[in-house]
Write a protein that holds these residues in place. Structure first.
Motif, mmCIF file in Angstrom:
data_model
loop_
_atom_site.group_PDB
_atom_site.id
_atom_site.type_symbol
_atom_site.label_atom_id
_atom_site.label_comp_id
_atom_site.label_asym_id
_atom_site.label_seq_id
_atom_site.Cartn_x
_atom_site.Cartn_y
_atom_site.Cartn_z
ATOM 1 N N UNK A 45 52.886 74.112 1.752
ATOM 2 C CA UNK A 45 52.165 74.549 0.559
ATOM 3 C C UNK A 45 50.857 73.774 0.527
ATOM 4 N N UNK A 46 49.740 74.498 0.495
ATOM 5 C CA UNK A 46 48.428 73.861 0.569
ATOM 6 C C UNK A 46 48.196 72.876 -0.572
ATOM 7 N N UNK A 47 48.496 73.304 -1.798
ATOM 8 C CA UNK A 47 48.255 72.449 -2.966
ATOM 9 C C UNK A 47 49.118 71.185 -2.917
ATOM 10 N N UNK A 48 50.374 71.342 -2.560
ATOM 11 C CA UNK A 48 51.263 70.169 -2.471
ATOM 12 C C UNK A 48 50.796 69.212 -1.374
ATOM 13 N N UNK A 49 50.323 69.770 -0.253
ATOM 14 C CA UNK A 49 49.815 68.926 0.836
ATOM 15 C C UNK A 49 48.578 68.152 0.383
ATOM 16 N N UNK A 50 47.691 68.828 -0.341
ATOM 17 C CA UNK A 50 46.490 68.151 -0.853
ATOM 18 C C UNK A 50 46.850 67.083 -1.882
ATOM 19 N N UNK A 51 47.819 67.385 -2.729
ATOM 20 C CA UNK A 51 48.281 66.387 -3.711
ATOM 21 C C UNK A 51 48.855 65.162 -3.007
ATOM 22 N N UNK A 52 49.618 65.416 -1.950
ATOM 23 C CA UNK A 52 50.210 64.307 -1.192
ATOM 24 C C UNK A 52 49.118 63.444 -0.583
ATOM 25 N N UNK A 53 48.132 64.087 0.005
ATOM 26 C CA UNK A 53 47.030 63.357 0.630
ATOM 27 C C UNK A 53 46.275 62.506 -0.390
ATOM 28 N N UNK A 54 45.983 63.096 -1.533
ATOM 29 C CA UNK A 54 45.275 62.360 -2.576
ATOM 30 C C UNK A 54 46.088 61.152 -3.032
ATOM 31 N N UNK A 55 47.394 61.356 -3.218
ATOM 32 C CA UNK A 55 48.258 60.270 -3.667
ATOM 33 C C UNK A 55 48.331 59.150 -2.626
ATOM 34 N N UNK A 56 48.450 59.526 -1.357
ATOM 35 C CA UNK A 56 48.545 58.529 -0.283
ATOM 36 C C UNK A 56 47.266 57.683 -0.218
ATOM 37 N N UNK A 57 46.121 58.331 -0.274
ATOM 38 C CA UNK A 57 44.867 57.567 -0.185
ATOM 39 C C UNK A 57 44.590 56.771 -1.457
ATOM 40 N N UNK A 58 45.017 57.277 -2.596
ATOM 41 C CA UNK A 58 44.863 56.517 -3.842
ATOM 42 C C UNK A 58 45.704 55.247 -3.780
ATOM 43 N N UNK A 59 46.953 55.394 -3.319
ATOM 44 C CA UNK A 59 47.819 54.211 -3.218
ATOM 45 C C UNK A 59 47.322 53.243 -2.148
ATOM 46 N N UNK A 60 46.756 53.776 -1.074
ATOM 47 C CA UNK A 60 46.192 52.896 -0.038
ATOM 48 C C UNK A 60 45.133 51.990 -0.651
ATOM 49 N N UNK A 61 44.253 52.564 -1.467
ATOM 50 C CA UNK A 61 43.210 51.754 -2.099
ATOM 51 C C UNK A 61 43.813 50.781 -3.114
ATOM 52 N N UNK A 62 44.749 51.284 -3.928
ATOM 53 C CA UNK A 62 45.340 50.440 -4.966
ATOM 54 C C UNK A 62 46.136 49.272 -4.380
ATOM 55 N N UNK A 63 46.748 49.481 -3.213
ATOM 56 C CA UNK A 63 47.596 48.439 -2.614
ATOM 57 C C UNK A 63 46.947 47.778 -1.399
ATOM 58 N N UNK A 64 45.652 47.895 -1.300
ATOM 59 C CA UNK A 64 44.939 47.358 -0.135
ATOM 60 C C UNK A 64 45.165 45.857 0.049
ATOM 61 N N UNK A 65 45.330 45.119 -1.052
ATOM 62 C CA UNK A 65 45.513 43.672 -0.954
ATOM 63 C C UNK A 65 46.888 43.298 -0.414
ATOM 64 N N UNK A 66 47.805 44.260 -0.447
ATOM 65 C CA UNK A 66 49.169 43.992 0.013
ATOM 66 C C UNK A 66 49.391 44.341 1.485
#
Length: 193
Positions: A45-66
């Motif tokens: 599903x295109x929308x779900x895939x895009x949501x997943x990508x956004x979430x993964x990169x958002x968490x990458x930035x938020x948890x960069x110090x870890x």
């Protein structure tokens, strides 16, 4: 200032850990298409895939110090997509069970409510029928069914014979059976009213 597109994943992860936005942007551009394809294969599903990508990169930035010092960046990102997908499935399953439970509860409550309404209506009809009985017959019946007195106790209280009491109760039960049918008759017979 380093040329980020020539940096290794480990170097980019090190820069990212220190809060370097340009390193983050390079990681995003380096992995966005590959991870989108990976997410698409999971979700279909295109929308779900895009949501997943956004979430993964958002968490990458938020948890960069870890991030660990020698993190395998591609493995970390692929695992993040997989974990997002597994959490998504778990949430969908929980939501499905919750919706199913609510639907079942609603259906059961509707049946229960309908049953109670009908029971109350029947009780009102029975009360009206009892009120329309001759006074002495009504009194005997109420002592029997509401006060739970035996035929002997009713006879003693009213100063009449036990046989008279039995006949009056039998007459009331016949009237009730004729008016309301066998089920109500059995309820009266077994003192459930």
């Amino acid at each position: 200032m380093p040329s980020y597109n020539k940096c290794t994943d480990n170097e980019l992860a090190g820069f990212l850990k220190s809060g370097d936005r340009l390193a983050y942007e390079e990681i995003y551009h380096r992995y966005k298409f590959i991870l989108h394809n990976h997410a698409w294969n999971k979700f279909r599903n295109k929308q779900e895939a895009e949501d997943a990508l956004q979430e993964v990169f958002t968490k990458l930035w938020d948890k960069r110090f870890l991030l660990e010092a020698n993190v395998n960046l591609s493995g970390y990102l692929y695992a993040s997509v997989r974990n997002y997908f597994l959490n998504f499935i778990a949430r969908k399953d929980i939501q499905g069970r919750y919706v199913s439970h609510i639907q079942k509860f609603t259906e059961e409550q509707n049946v229960l409510t309908d049953h109670r309404i009908r029971e109350n209506q029947l009780r009102e009809l029975i009360e009206k029928e009892i009120e329309s009985l001759p006074a002495r017959m009504r009194e005997v019946f109420e002592m029997s069914r509401k006060e739970h007195l035996t035929h002997k106790e009713i006879a003693a209280r009213l100063g009449t014979s036990e046989e008279t009491i039995k006949k009056q109760i039998s007459s009331v039960l016949k009237i009730m059976r004729a008016k309301f049918g066998v089920i109500v008759y059995l309820a009266f017979l077994f003192h459930r009213y």
